[in-house]
Design an enzyme around this catalytic site. Structure first.
Site, PDB file in Angstrom:
ATOM      1  N   ARG A 140      73.719  48.837 -21.037  1.00 20.74           N
ATOM      2  CA  ARG A 140      74.010  49.796 -19.955  1.00 20.74           C
ATOM      3  C   ARG A 140      72.798  49.984 -19.045  1.00 20.74           C
ATOM      4  O   ARG A 140      72.787  50.871 -18.193  1.00 20.74           O
ATOM      5  CB  ARG A 140      74.448  51.144 -20.549  1.00 20.74           C
ATOM      6  CG  ARG A 140      75.260  52.017 -19.575  1.00 20.74           C
ATOM      7  CD  ARG A 140      75.844  53.237 -20.262  1.00 20.74           C
ATOM      8  NE  ARG A 140      74.830  54.079 -20.857  1.00 20.74           N
ATOM      9  CZ  ARG A 140      74.168  55.048 -20.214  1.00 20.74           C
ATOM     10  NH1 ARG A 140      74.410  55.271 -18.934  1.00 20.74           N
ATOM     11  NH2 ARG A 140      73.256  55.772 -20.837  1.00 20.74           N
ATOM     12  N   LYS A 141      71.787  49.142 -19.197  1.00 21.59           N
ATOM     13  CA  LYS A 141      70.609  49.220 -18.327  1.00 21.59           C
ATOM     14  C   LYS A 141      70.906  48.520 -17.008  1.00 21.59           C
ATOM     15  O   LYS A 141      70.297  47.509 -16.647  1.00 21.59           O
ATOM     16  CB  LYS A 141      69.396  48.594 -19.023  1.00 21.59           C
ATOM     17  CG  LYS A 141      68.951  49.356 -20.255  1.00 21.59           C
ATOM     18  CD  LYS A 141      67.759  48.678 -20.926  1.00 21.59           C
ATOM     19  CE  LYS A 141      67.316  49.430 -22.169  1.00 21.59           C
ATOM     20  NZ  LYS A 141      66.191  48.773 -22.864  1.00 21.59           N
ATOM     21  N   THR A 142      71.877  49.068 -16.306  1.00 18.42           N
ATOM     22  CA  THR A 142      72.339  48.482 -15.050  1.00 18.42           C
ATOM     23  C   THR A 142      71.855  49.322 -13.871  1.00 18.42           C
ATOM     24  O   THR A 142      71.321  50.410 -14.032  1.00 18.42           O
ATOM     25  CB  THR A 142      73.874  48.393 -15.033  1.00 18.42           C
ATOM     26  OG1 THR A 142      74.410  49.671 -15.420  1.00 18.42           O
ATOM     27  CG2 THR A 142      74.369  47.340 -16.018  1.00 18.42           C
TER      28      THR A 142
END
Length: 293
Positions: A140-142
């Protein structure tokens, strides 16, 4: 490659998002558009570096909103290799002003999405060559506001997109545990509101924490920041200890995994390998759009 069209995954709201991108790029006067006017032109999309073609629906929608027509000459998911030259990837037709209005928005999106798809495919292939049969997933490191494109690129590249957002599944990390008091309390509180339909994952730093998470009812246990050998030992021990005890749990590993070291993390006991290396700091695929003349 799947015969399904990944564009069918996209929510209707992606069109509104693209309209917002176009508004952001031209918030007032279009000086360049004034210069070129409305004469009908044809432009060629060139691919100038090797990579997986991804992000086609976003590119198409940019120009659809501007009244232009696009014809792609390759299918999404194909690997394009210009071999030092350039490949004609698509043809775009429309008023000169509109072609240039959409140029940068469309190229930026396509280049970034293709870069993520390329990195995803590369990592998946490396893991498969090492004999890994499990899941390779993103994280989820977007980028805020650009998550849809980045997750889409992972899927086109053959990786699992993992959870899309905080509502997609429960991920209890160290901060959740510290704030709650224990893994057991955190899992019980999450299950109370998440119900049966939402998976609960717990980030664990040791076998003892993993055992507590499994006993509490976690669906997925993430072994975080273990080295390759330590991971294999811990994963094997956990799986053996809980075999036949009626607890169905997936083991995930994450933390520091890249294409350079992924093979050292491969083992049969790990069900999911997750990494941000396929979408953070990945190299773009180089595309350009040139009006024919």
């Amino acid at each position: 490659m799947s015969t399904h069209d990944y564009a069918h995954l996209l929510p209707p709201t992606y069109k509104t998002t693209i309209a917002g991108w176009l508004t952001e790029d031209t918030p007032s006067f279009d000086y360049g558009g004034f210069v070129v006017g409305e004469s009908q032109k044809t432009a060629t999309l060139y691919c100038k570096s090797a990579g997986v073609l991804a992000g086609v629906p976003f590119f198409l929608e940019v120009f659809r909103q501007l009244g232009c027509e696009v014809e792609f000459h390759y299918k999404e998911g194909e690997y394009l290799d210009p071999a030092g030259g350039k490949i004609k990837a698509a043809t775009v037709r429309g008023p000169a002003r509109q072609l240039l209005l959409g140029e940068r928005v469309a190229l930026n999106t396509l280049s970034r999405c293709s870069g993520i798809a390329s990195a995803s495919r590369s990592l998946v292939l490396l893991a498969r060559e090492a004999g890994y049969k499990g899941i390779i997933a993103g994280t989820r490191k977007t980028t805020p506001g650009f998550r849809l494109v980045e997750k889409y690129g992972m899927l086109v590249g053959g990786a699992d997109a993992h959870r899309y957002d905080l509502s997609a599944m429960v991920m209890l990390k160290d901060n959740h545990v510290w704030a709650t008091g224990s893994i057991t309390d955190a899992v019980k509180a999450a299950r109370k509101v998440a119900g049966f339909s939402v998976k609960i994952e717990v980030e664990c730093q040791s076998e003892a924490e993993a055992d507590e998470a499994i006993e509490a009812g976690a669906d997925v246990v993430m072994l975080d920041n273990f080295d390759g050998e330590g991971l294999r030992v811990a994963a094997s021990s956990i799986k053996q200890r809980w075999a036949g005890k009626g607890k169905s749990v997936l083991l995930e590993c994450s933390g520091g995994l890249t294409k350079d070291n992924v093979k050292s993390f491969v083992c049969d006991e790990i069900d999911i390998i997750s990494t941000s290396s396929i979408h953070q700091g990945t190299k773009h695929v180089d595309f350009s759009l040139k009006i024919d003349h």
